[in-house]
Design an enzyme around this catalytic site. Structure first.
Site, mmCIF file in Angstrom:
data_model
loop_
_atom_site.group_PDB
_atom_site.id
_atom_site.type_symbol
_atom_site.label_atom_id
_atom_site.label_comp_id
_atom_site.label_asym_id
_atom_site.label_seq_id
_atom_site.Cartn_x
_atom_site.Cartn_y
_atom_site.Cartn_z
ATOM 1 N N PRO A 156 0.783 -1.241 0.000
ATOM 2 C CA PRO A 156 0.000 0.000 0.000
ATOM 3 C C PRO A 156 0.818 1.297 0.000
ATOM 4 O O PRO A 156 0.236 2.378 -0.078
ATOM 5 C CB PRO A 156 -0.853 -0.105 1.266
ATOM 6 C CG PRO A 156 -0.198 -1.129 2.111
ATOM 7 C CD PRO A 156 0.563 -2.036 1.227
ATOM 8 N N LYS B 120 -1.817 2.563 -4.583
ATOM 9 C CA LYS B 120 -2.224 2.267 -5.960
ATOM 10 C C LYS B 120 -3.302 1.193 -6.131
ATOM 11 O O LYS B 120 -3.926 1.106 -7.193
ATOM 12 C CB LYS B 120 -0.985 1.814 -6.766
ATOM 13 C CG LYS B 120 -0.032 2.955 -7.105
ATOM 14 C CD LYS B 120 -0.613 3.852 -8.177
ATOM 15 C CE LYS B 120 0.104 5.159 -8.285
ATOM 16 N NZ LYS B 120 -0.653 6.317 -7.803
ATOM 17 N N TYR C 60 2.574 9.170 -8.307
ATOM 18 C CA TYR C 60 1.687 9.197 -7.140
ATOM 19 C C TYR C 60 0.288 9.700 -7.523
ATOM 20 O O TYR C 60 -0.715 9.097 -7.143
ATOM 21 C CB TYR C 60 2.293 10.074 -6.036
ATOM 22 C CG TYR C 60 1.615 9.885 -4.708
ATOM 23 C CD1 TYR C 60 2.016 8.876 -3.839
ATOM 24 C CD2 TYR C 60 0.547 10.684 -4.334
ATOM 25 C CE1 TYR C 60 1.385 8.675 -2.619
ATOM 26 C CE2 TYR C 60 -0.096 10.495 -3.119
ATOM 27 C CZ TYR C 60 0.321 9.490 -2.266
ATOM 28 O OH TYR C 60 -0.325 9.293 -1.073
#
Ligand code: RFL
Ligand code: PHB
Length: 387
Positions: A288, A292, A380
């Site tokens: 995690p 994503k 990100y």
């Protein structure tokens, strides 16, 4: 009983697929083994990429998210006694993330399906898939559902991936020597943005859900159990890791939920067999750290919806045949990013002094070079969808 698409699993992948198919006039039935209450309360992801947010809004299920979700334009990387902001508005102008709990997305999708008369069945027992090579059907609790296609959206521990005959799938995996202890606490966030912290005691993440609820994670040993972590120990460890810059104080409060999440990277290729198509965690898992998993599930479902629409509207199988290949490009980018963020921020073996120096060198680089920071930022917030 008959439907066009039989969907196993009412997580984000299965529910969103059912909703997007409905918008294209394609029928589906969703079979979920847990109760509605359980599915709606399961605390998991919290970071939605720009593309995920856009998808939910376009699909007409983003109204509450637009109101209650928290738009974020940066994250902090904290290490070596200082915090460093990765500023999305400067590095990837116009792109950002939204903090909105996965279970809120799930609630919104269930409400949308049910109010449109959708067939979502909870607490369904013994789901099994049959006839994948030509005319598939599902069985569950003594019933039979004939379908044109089956979508395996039943997560990592589901029944659809194991139903693919041996020798078809190639599996790629990596395990990590630690897990995350996650908590949800009734306390206002101590920071406006997420803080990813690397310390010699291990990794910690400060996230949030709302102006009054915070979410935290601690790197813990892979075999850690919740019972070993009473509330006082959790707060003491979070303080020891997060209060590692001058002037920062962590506010504490009532812990509402606790859980341990194993860390794993996993991809099964191809993501399809005969008339079965896998989407989301059923096909791939990421640790995690890169936030994503949920976003990849949404990306798969977008691709699958287009492929199924081409099939049901025009009889064309080209997109369905290319489904796995189309998804795997994004899947592998996210695999690399998630592995990289994990490797950068967690402590590995105690005696690996060389590894620690490499981490610190890369952290210095990513927080001082605009080019390196942009690499982090664009991954990100999520790379643009493939055409
Ligand atoms: P899900 O959500 O696991 O849903 C699968 C559903 O299938 C049901 N099921 C079955 N139903 C019928 N018959 C069977 N035999 C069945 N077997 C299983 C299950 O009950 C369940 O309802 O998979 P899906 O839809 O693919 O969604 C994937 C996401 O849930 C997952 O990738 C994310 O939660 C991962 N993740 C994160 N992703 C992000 O994008 N951003 C994040 O910030 C983020 N943080 C996280 C996370 C996952 C975490 N945990 C707990 C694994 C943080 C954590 C702590
Ligand atoms: C969360 O808020 O649950 C969360 C945020 C960022 C991550 C993982 C989880 O990388």
């Amino acid at each position: 009983m008959r439907t066009q698409v039989g969907i196993i699993g009412a997580g984000p992948a299965g529910l969103l697929l059912s909703h997007l198919l409905h918008l294209r006039g394609i029928s589906s039935v969703v079979l979920e083994k847990r109760s509605r209450d359980h599915v709606e309360r399961r605390v998991r992801a919290g970071v939605l990429e720009q593309g995920t947010v856009d998808t939910l809004i376009e699909a007409g299920v983003g109204e509450r998210m637009s109101r209650e979700g928290l738009p974020h334009h940066g994250i902090e990387l904290r290490y070596g006694g200082a915090g460093h902001r990765i500023a999305f508005e400067k590095l990837v102008p116009g792109r950002s993330i939204t903090v909105y709990g996965q279970q809120e997305v799930v609630k919104d999708l269930i409400a949308a399906r049910l109010s449109a008369g959708g067939d979502v069945r909870f607490e369904v027992e013994d789901v099994a898939v049959h006839g994948l090579e030509s005319e598939p059907w599902l069985t569950f609790g003594g019933e039979r559902l004939d379908c044109d296609v089956i979508a395996g959206c039943d997560g990592f521990h589901g029944v659809s991936r194991p139903a693919i005959p041996e020798g078809v799938l190639e599996v790629f995996e990596r395990e990590y020597p630690f897990a995350w202890l996650g908590i949800l606490a009734r306390v206002p966030p101590s920071s406006e943005e997420l803080i990813y912290t690397r310390t010699e005691r291990g990794f910690a993440l400060h996230s949030m859900r709302s102006p009054t609820v915070s979410r935290f994670y601690l790197q813990v040993p892979a075999d850690a159990r919740v019972e070993q972590w009473p509330d006082e120990r959790i707060w003491a460890e979070l303080k020891a890791r997060l209060e590692s810059v001058p002037g920062f104080t962590l506010a504490t409060g009532e812990i509402m939920e606790k859980g341990v999440t194993p860390m794993r990277s996993f991809v099964a290729e191809p993501m399809q067999y005969g008339r079965l198509y896998l989407a989301g965690d059923a096909a791939h898992i990421v640790p995690p750290t890169g936030a994503k998993g949920l976003n990849l599930a949404v990306a798969d479902v977008r691709v699958l919806t287009e492929a199924l629409a081409a099939y049901f509207e025009r009889g064309s199988t080209d997109l369905l045949d290319g489904y796995s290949a189309a998804c795997l490009k994004r899947v592998w980018r996210a695999q690399h990013f998630s592995w990289w963020m994990t490797t950068l921020l967690h402590t590995f073996e105690e005696d690996d002094a060389y590894g620690r120096r490499l981490q610190l060198s890369y952290l210095d680089y990513v927080t001082s070079s605009q080019t390196a920071a942009t690499t982090l930022a664009e991954n990100y917030v999520g790379l643009p969808w493939a055409p």
